[in-house]
Motif scaffolding. Structure first.
Motif, mmCIF file in Angstrom:
data_model
loop_
_atom_site.group_PDB
_atom_site.id
_atom_site.type_symbol
_atom_site.label_atom_id
_atom_site.label_comp_id
_atom_site.label_asym_id
_atom_site.label_seq_id
_atom_site.Cartn_x
_atom_site.Cartn_y
_atom_site.Cartn_z
ATOM 1 N N LYS A 213 0.823 -1.199 0.000
ATOM 2 C CA LYS A 213 0.000 0.000 0.000
ATOM 3 C C LYS A 213 0.861 1.254 0.000
ATOM 4 O O LYS A 213 0.554 2.217 -0.715
ATOM 5 N N LYS A 214 1.924 1.255 0.786
ATOM 6 C CA LYS A 214 2.805 2.422 0.841
ATOM 7 C C LYS A 214 3.474 2.648 -0.513
ATOM 8 O O LYS A 214 3.587 3.800 -0.981
ATOM 9 N N ARG A 215 3.898 1.564 -1.138
ATOM 10 C CA ARG A 215 4.543 1.667 -2.446
ATOM 11 C C ARG A 215 3.587 2.275 -3.476
ATOM 12 O O ARG A 215 3.966 3.160 -4.247
ATOM 13 N N VAL A 216 2.341 1.814 -3.457
ATOM 14 C CA VAL A 216 1.344 2.320 -4.402
ATOM 15 C C VAL A 216 0.974 3.762 -4.088
ATOM 16 O O VAL A 216 0.901 4.610 -4.981
ATOM 17 N N ILE B 106 -7.523 2.495 -7.958
ATOM 18 C CA ILE B 106 -7.241 1.992 -9.307
ATOM 19 C C ILE B 106 -5.812 1.476 -9.386
ATOM 20 O O ILE B 106 -5.545 0.391 -9.922
ATOM 21 N N ALA B 107 -4.878 2.257 -8.830
ATOM 22 C CA ALA B 107 -3.462 1.867 -8.853
ATOM 23 C C ALA B 107 -3.223 0.631 -7.987
ATOM 24 O O ALA B 107 -2.436 -0.253 -8.347
ATOM 25 N N GLU C 207 -1.774 -2.972 -9.083
ATOM 26 C CA GLU C 207 -0.613 -3.573 -8.417
ATOM 27 C C GLU C 207 -0.936 -4.980 -7.931
ATOM 28 O O GLU C 207 -0.114 -5.890 -8.027
ATOM 29 N N CYS C 208 -2.139 -5.153 -7.399
ATOM 30 C CA CYS C 208 -2.568 -6.470 -6.901
ATOM 31 C C CYS C 208 -3.016 -7.385 -8.044
ATOM 32 O O CYS C 208 -3.232 -8.583 -7.809
ATOM 33 N N ASP C 209 -3.179 -6.818 -9.238
ATOM 34 C CA ASP C 209 -3.716 -7.559 -10.390
ATOM 35 C C ASP C 209 -5.046 -8.198 -10.008
ATOM 36 O O ASP C 209 -5.356 -9.330 -10.386
ATOM 37 N N ILE C 210 -5.833 -7.429 -9.261
ATOM 38 C CA ILE C 210 -7.013 -8.000 -8.625
ATOM 39 C C ILE C 210 -8.097 -8.389 -9.618
ATOM 40 O O ILE C 210 -8.839 -9.359 -9.407
ATOM 41 N N LEU C 211 -8.215 -7.673 -10.736
ATOM 42 C CA LEU C 211 -9.270 -7.988 -11.698
ATOM 43 C C LEU C 211 -9.032 -9.331 -12.374
ATOM 44 O O LEU C 211 -9.983 -10.016 -12.769
ATOM 45 N N ASN C 212 -7.760 -9.705 -12.515
ATOM 46 C CA ASN C 212 -7.433 -11.013 -13.095
ATOM 47 C C ASN C 212 -7.332 -12.087 -12.024
ATOM 48 O O ASN C 212 -7.796 -13.226 -12.216
#
Length: 304
Positions: free
Chosen positions: A2-5, A110-111, A115-120
């Protein structure tokens, strides 16, 4: 994670703001190279300074009008040289009263999802998890788990159970449920989620084990720090000596200590989990105080 994003989102905002300010400064410098504008601007500044002592506002108005007219003559206006924040609430800093401002929260989510590639990685939401067409026992059990899981994510991190284990036969809805949890956590709550197959999790542990000491923490960082970690199909990964059991225990222990949630799906029964992973790990997975272990009844829904 989260911090990175968040650092990237705020960094992008700052760069965009600075680019606009730089353009304004360049435009101002270019305009002030024109003698007529430069002379009028200096006279206006002098009139404002003198008015502090004399109170002569009329002279300030006359000087300002001359300055504005000089700008207009050459295609400029005063507002060209002023930076106006897009967000009056945070003045384009991204934060208001110590919290993330609404103006960047959407961009952050959105970012974070990217980063988590959550939609895929987590293609199913709670809206996709329905019990229609199931037999009564399976439908009732799943509905109860869906309601529990949805409320669980809404309450996080104010939860008491940090490990959620869903067992059952192939196609009974375990992965769909885990996906919905991760998806809601990221897209609705702005929490970080890492979704891995058991094989991928095992590979991460192996890479950590083989990495130089100074790199071990970096390799395992997201696995330990993500608010939600999903390990899908536990039991399908190869058993690697000094890796599989040791690192699974480490991850479960550290994440529980840090109040992070680990969601596990598996086709293994409780007896098989205990036989494969041993007493210590099974104890962690089945600990009533910190864990929820539920078996989803029924047959493969994908065959219906």
């Amino acid at each position: 994670m989260k911090k990175r994003v968040l650092d990237k989102v705020i960094g992008d905002l700052n760069r965009k703001t600075n680019q606009v300010k730089d353009r304004i400064a360049s435009m101002r410098a270019l305009a002030y190279q024109i003698p007529e504008i430069s002379t009028a601007q200096q006279a206006y500044s002098k009139a404002k300074f003198n008015s502090i002592k004399t109170g002569d506002s009329k002279a300030v108005k006359v000087a300002r009008d001359a300055y504005v007219n000089a700008l207009a003559k050459h295609g400029y206006k005063e507002s060209d040289f002023e930076y106006t924040p897009s967000c009056k609430r945070c003045n384009d800093t991204g934060f208001h009263d110590g919290k993330l401002c609404a103006c960047v929260k959407k961009q952050y989510i959105i970012a974070l999802a990217k980063e988590c590639d959550i939609l895929n990685r987590a293609p199913f939401s709670f809206k996709d998890c329905n019990t229609s067409g199931m037999d009564e026992v399976q439908g009732k059990a799943l509905k109860k788990l869906y309601d529990y899981a949805e409320e669980y994510v809404a309450k996080y991190p104010a939860v008491t159970k940090n490990i959620l284990v869903f067992t059952g036969a192939t196609g009974t809805g375990k992965s769909c449920l885990a996906s919905a949890i991760a998806r809601k956590a990221v897209l609705e709550r702005g929490k970080s989620a890492l979704v891995l197959t058991a094989y991928e999790f095992n590979s991460t542990c192996l890479n950590t084990h083989l990495a130089p000491i100074e790199d071990k923490e970096r390799v395992l960082h997201d696995t330990l720090s993500a608010d939600f970690l999903v390990i899908d199909d536990l039991g399908t990964e190869p058993m690697l000596k000094n890796v599989t059991l040791e690192y699974l225990q480490l991850v479960l222990d550290e994440r529980t200590r840090d109040n992070k949630t680990t969601v596990i799906t598996t086709n293994l029964s409780e007896k098989q989990l205990k036989e494969r992973y041993g007493e210590r790990i099974f104890s962690r997975l089945s600990d009533a105080k910190h864990s929820l272990l539920r078996r989803i009844p029924g047959k493969d829904l994908r065959l219906k």
